[in-house]
Design a protein around this motif. Structure first.
Motif, short mmCIF file in Angstrom:
data_model
loop_
_atom_site.label_atom_id
_atom_site.label_comp_id
_atom_site.label_asym_id
_atom_site.label_seq_id
_atom_site.Cartn_x
_atom_site.Cartn_y
_atom_site.Cartn_z
N ARG A 14 -4.16 10.96 -120.49
CA ARG A 14 -3.29 10.88 -118.96
C ARG A 14 -2.67 11.68 -119.12
NH1 ARG A 14 -3.22 6.05 -117.78
NH2 ARG A 14 -5.95 6.01 -117.06
N GLU A 15 -0.93 10.89 -119.90
CA GLU A 15 0.25 11.29 -120.13
C GLU A 15 -0.38 12.93 -120.67
OE1 GLU A 15 4.07 12.83 -120.91
OE2 GLU A 15 2.67 10.91 -119.89
N GLN A 16 -0.98 13.67 -121.63
CA GLN A 16 -1.47 14.58 -121.89
C GLN A 16 -1.53 15.92 -121.02
OE1 GLN A 16 -0.26 16.04 -124.80
NE2 GLN A 16 0.29 13.96 -125.38
N ARG A 17 -2.52 15.00 -120.17
CA ARG A 17 -3.19 15.52 -118.93
C ARG A 17 -2.05 16.31 -118.10
NH1 ARG A 17 -4.76 14.31 -114.13
NH2 ARG A 17 -5.42 11.89 -114.77
N SER A 39 -12.59 10.24 -115.67
CA SER A 39 -12.04 9.01 -114.83
C SER A 39 -12.07 7.65 -115.68
CB SER A 39 -12.27 9.33 -113.55
OG SER A 39 -11.27 8.24 -113.37
N GLN A 40 -12.80 7.32 -116.86
CA GLN A 40 -13.69 6.29 -116.84
C GLN A 40 -12.93 6.17 -118.56
OE1 GLN A 40 -17.76 6.90 -116.65
NE2 GLN A 40 -17.94 5.25 -114.61
N ILE A 41 -13.27 7.22 -118.88
CA ILE A 41 -11.88 7.19 -120.08
C ILE A 41 -11.04 7.05 -119.89
CG2 ILE A 41 -11.37 9.12 -122.18
CD1 ILE A 41 -14.16 10.71 -121.64
N GLU A 42 -10.38 8.05 -118.95
CA GLU A 42 -8.74 7.31 -118.78
C GLU A 42 -8.57 5.85 -118.30
OE1 GLU A 42 -6.61 10.05 -116.44
OE2 GLU A 42 -6.84 11.92 -117.71
N ARG A 43 -9.47 5.34 -117.81
CA ARG A 43 -9.62 3.96 -118.15
C ARG A 43 -9.53 2.87 -118.35
NH1 ARG A 43 -12.24 3.41 -112.76
NH2 ARG A 43 -13.24 5.07 -113.36
N GLY A 44 -10.02 3.59 -119.20
CA GLY A 44 -10.14 2.57 -121.09
C GLY A 44 -11.90 2.83 -120.62
N LEU A 45 -13.11 2.25 -119.54
CA LEU A 45 -13.60 1.54 -119.10
C LEU A 45 -15.12 2.40 -120.29
CD1 LEU A 45 -14.07 1.95 -115.42
CD2 LEU A 45 -13.22 0.23 -117.43
N LYS A 46 -14.62 4.00 -120.62
CA LYS A 46 -15.92 4.50 -121.41
C LYS A 46 -15.37 4.86 -122.60
CE LYS A 46 -19.91 4.77 -118.75
NZ LYS A 46 -20.83 3.91 -119.23
N LYS A 47 -15.77 5.02 -123.85
CA LYS A 47 -16.00 5.05 -125.56
C LYS A 47 -15.67 6.39 -125.69
CE LYS A 47 -14.70 4.24 -130.06
NZ LYS A 47 -14.61 3.37 -131.51
#
Length: 147
Positions: A14-17, A39-47
Motif C-alpha cells: 500500500r505504501e509503495q502504491r 485489495s485482499q493482499i493489501e489487507r493481509g487476507l491473501k498471501k
C-alpha cells in the motif's frame, strides 16, 4: 527464512502504491491481477504467489526480490563485512527518504554492484601507461613559416 505477516506485506504494498501515486485499480491493471484480489493482499487476507509478486513488482517498478523479502519468501541480504555501515544500512537509516525512494536506491545500488563484477577494470600497468602518457610533455609539430 523469516516469515512476515500478510499485514506487513500488505502495508508495504500500500505504501509503495501510494508513493507511486497509483490507485488500486491502476496497480491491479499493471500487475495483471484483479482489483478485489489486490485489495485482499493489501489487507493481509491473501498471501500472493511469487508470480503475483513479480507482477506487482513490475507495476510498482521495484525489484521482485524486495517484495519477496517483505513476503518472507527470501531473507534480507546479509550486511557487508565492514567496520562501518554498508550502503543498504545507510539508505535504510536515512529518515528523509520514503520507502519507495529507499527501494529504488537499493535497486540502483544492486544493479551497479552486479555489473561492476563483470566490467573490465584497468590493471596497474594500464593505469601507469595512462598516467605516463598524460604527464609526458607534448611535442609540437613544426609549422612552416611564411616566406
Amino acid at each position: 527464512m523469516s516469515k512476515l505477516s500478510g499485514h506487513e506485506l500488505g502495508a508495504f504494498l500500500r505504501e509503495q502504491r501510494h508513493s507511486a501515486q497509483l490507485s488500486l485499480r491502476q496497480l491491479s491493471d499493471l500487475a495483471g491481477i484483479s482489483n478485489p484480489y489486490l485489495s485482499q493482499i493489501e489487507r493481509g487476507l491473501k498471501k500472493p504467489s511469487a508470480e503475483i509478486l513479480q507482477g506487482l513488482a513490475r507495476g510498482l517498478q521495484v525489484s521482485a526480490e524486495t517484495l519477496y523479502v517483505h513476503a518472507g519468501i527470501l531473507d534480507a541480504a546479509p550486511a557487508p563485512p565492514s567496520g562501518g555501515p554498508g550502503v543498504r544500512e545507510a539508505i535504510a537509516a536515512d529518515a528523509t527518504l520514503t520507502d519507495r525512494q529507499r527501494a529504488v536506491l537499493v535497486d540502483v545500488y544492486e544493479s551497479f554492484v552486479a555489473t561492476s563484477d563483470d566490467d573490465a577494470r584497468p590493471t596497474a600497468s594500464t593505469a601507469a601507461r595512462t598516467t605516463a602518457r598524460n604527464a609526458a610533455p607534448r611535442r609540437r609539430t613544426p609549422t612552416k613559416q611564411p616566406q
